[in-house]
Scaffold this active site. Structure first.
Site, PDB file in Angstrom:
ATOM      1  N   GLU A 169       0.832  -1.223   0.000  1.00  0.00           N
ATOM      2  CA  GLU A 169       0.000   0.000   0.000  1.00  0.00           C
ATOM      3  C   GLU A 169       0.860   1.265   0.000  1.00  0.00           C
ATOM      4  OE1 GLU A 169      -1.310   1.873   3.392  1.00  0.00           O
ATOM      5  OE2 GLU A 169      -0.768   0.294   4.812  1.00  0.00           O
ATOM      6  N   LYS A 202      -3.297  -1.076  14.170  1.00  0.00           N
ATOM      7  CA  LYS A 202      -2.611   0.058  14.805  1.00  0.00           C
ATOM      8  C   LYS A 202      -3.002   0.062  16.279  1.00  0.00           C
ATOM      9  CE  LYS A 202      -4.559   2.738  11.774  1.00  0.00           C
ATOM     10  NZ  LYS A 202      -4.915   3.862  10.869  1.00  0.00           N
TER      11      LYS A 202
HETATM   12  N1  PSU Z   1      -0.636   1.964   9.966  1.00  0.00           N
HETATM   13  C1  PSU Z   1       0.317   2.887  10.201  1.00  0.00           C
HETATM   14  N2  PSU Z   1       0.277   4.043   9.518  1.00  0.00           N
HETATM   15  C2  PSU Z   1      -0.688   4.290   8.590  1.00  0.00           C
HETATM   16  C3  PSU Z   1      -1.686   3.327   8.343  1.00  0.00           C
HETATM   17  C4  PSU Z   1      -1.614   2.179   9.058  1.00  0.00           C
HETATM   18  O1  PSU Z   1       1.179   2.693  11.022  1.00  0.00           O
HETATM   19  O2  PSU Z   1      -0.673   5.373   7.994  1.00  0.00           O
HETATM   20  C5  PSU Z   1      -2.747   3.589   7.312  1.00  0.00           C
HETATM   21  C6  PSU Z   1      -3.088   2.327   6.507  1.00  0.00           C
HETATM   22  O3  PSU Z   1      -3.052   2.643   5.151  1.00  0.00           O
HETATM   23  C7  PSU Z   1      -4.503   2.017   6.935  1.00  0.00           C
HETATM   24  C8  PSU Z   1      -5.034   3.385   7.225  1.00  0.00           C
HETATM   25  O4  PSU Z   1      -5.262   1.342   5.948  1.00  0.00           O
HETATM   26  O5  PSU Z   1      -3.979   4.008   7.913  1.00  0.00           O
HETATM   27  C9  PSU Z   1      -6.327   3.347   8.014  1.00  0.00           C
HETATM   28  O6  PSU Z   1      -6.819   4.645   8.120  1.00  0.00           O
HETATM   29  P1  PSU Z   1      -8.271   4.903   8.729  1.00  0.00           P
HETATM   30  O7  PSU Z   1      -8.178   4.559  10.183  1.00  0.00           O
HETATM   31  O8  PSU Z   1      -8.509   6.357   8.480  1.00  0.00           O
HETATM   32  O9  PSU Z   1      -9.219   4.020   7.984  1.00  0.00           O
END
Ligand code: PSU
Ligand code: MN
Length: 304
Positions: free
Chosen positions: A26, A160
């Site tokens: 990604e 996360k």
């Molecule tokens: N994990 C990290 N940093 C990030 C992400 C995940 O350490 O930037 C990103 C990934 O691309 C994940 C996204 O799919 O954050 C999820 O964002 P949200 O919670 O807004 O859906």
């Protein structure tokens, strides 16, 4: 159903046609999860780890209104250099394409594109999930929606850890998404190797893990699969430093009323400062290790 405006890089297309191992990567973690220029360097290191494992990397992103499956170095540079590059998830995917936009794909959007391209394995850092306080904000990542809908295996170091991990794990169970541990007994906590939360099964062997993945797809439920690979021991964050930084970050988000797509970048930014950059080192180490494991897994799956 075929995706409009999708461009598959020649090397990726050749590998797919020959049923060789391919791993999707990604770009949101590259542009939003890490500071530049380290983000771009990590993306290249992840590609190298996939290649070293014997698979073909396909870094995915959106560039000038087309979905690129297998960004070239130059294209990745251009994506990362785009000011305020948007995060593309499932809801803004089509609109960004039609607007001829450029964007980094989240886990959700990358799974969608990988699925359309015919790529079954994907490596990331940590998936999005149920945010703390979601009972009030309803902030749940579309990564979970994608995991419930696209039969792609996502290798990650858990979710996360800024999220509500127990509720994220519960939701995955509700959605029917298996959580398979690779050489670990419980759900990893991203910067820490263990959260104390259960997973569905532990696998120590990639051949058996590949068999479990095939068996799940044969059930026909259509969901994705999470493979949990904890952060390498040497890079794991010290528990005390981690707890302190995380509490501070959560307090900041609450006191400043930060919401939605801005939550993750702000928390990561705070944690970077609070740990003297140690979260970045851990983040990089786990990303590269996940790319390696995904590459090896894709090879095991391709062998059949
Ligand atoms: N994990 C990290 N940093 C990030 C992400 C995940 O350490 O930037 C990103 C990934 O691309 C994940 C996204 O799919 O954050 C999820 O964002 P949200 O919670 O807004 O859906
Ligand atoms: Mn969200």
């Amino acid at each position: 159903m075929s995706m409009q405006r999708m461009v598959i890089a020649p090397e990726v297309a050749r590998a797919l046609a020959a049923h060789r191992a391919v791993v999707a990567l990604e770009t949101t973690v590259v542009t939003h999860g890490l500071p530049q220029p380290r983000g771009v360097q990590v993306a290249r290191d992840m590609e190298a780890a996939v290649t070293a494992a014997g698979a073909v990397p396909a870094t995915i992103g959106m560039l000038d209104g087309s979905v690129r499956v297998g960004l070239t170095d130059e294209e990745l540079d251009r994506l990362a250099a785009t000011p305020q590059v948007p995060k593309v998830n499932l809801s803004n995917f089509a609109a960004t394409l039609v607007a001829r936009g450029t964007g980094s794909t989240t886990v959700a959007a990358t799974m969608l594109a990988a699925h359309h391209a015919g790529i079954g394995v994907f490596a990331t850092g940590g998936i999005g999930g149920v945010h703390r306080g979601a009972s009030e904000t309803d902030d749940v990542s579309s990564d979970l929606t994608a995991l419930a809908r696209f039969p792609v295996t996502v290798v990650c170091a858990g979710a996360k850890s800024i999220l509500d991990l127990p509720r994220t794990v519960e939701r995955l169970e509700t959605l029917g998404v298996p959580i398979l541990g690779y050489r670990c007994d419980d759900f990893p906590a991203f910067w820490r190797r263990s959260s104390g939360l259960r997973l569905d099964e532990r696998f120590d062997d990639l051949v058996l893990l590949a068999e479990a993945i095939r068996a799940h797809h044969a059930l026909g439920t259509g969901t994705g699969i999470l493979v949990a690979n904890p952060v390498p021991e040497a890079a794991e964050l010290d528990e005390e430093i981690y707890d302190r930084a995380l509490s501070g970050a959560l307090e900041l988000v609450q006191s400043q009323g930060i919401r939605g797509r801005n939550v993750t970048p702000r928390i990561l930014e705070y944690m970077q400062t609070a740990t003297g950059g140690r979260v970045i080192d851990a983040n990089i180490a786990l990303l590269i290790d996940n790319a390696r494991v995904a590459g090896e897994l894709a090879v095991a799956l391709a062998r059949g």
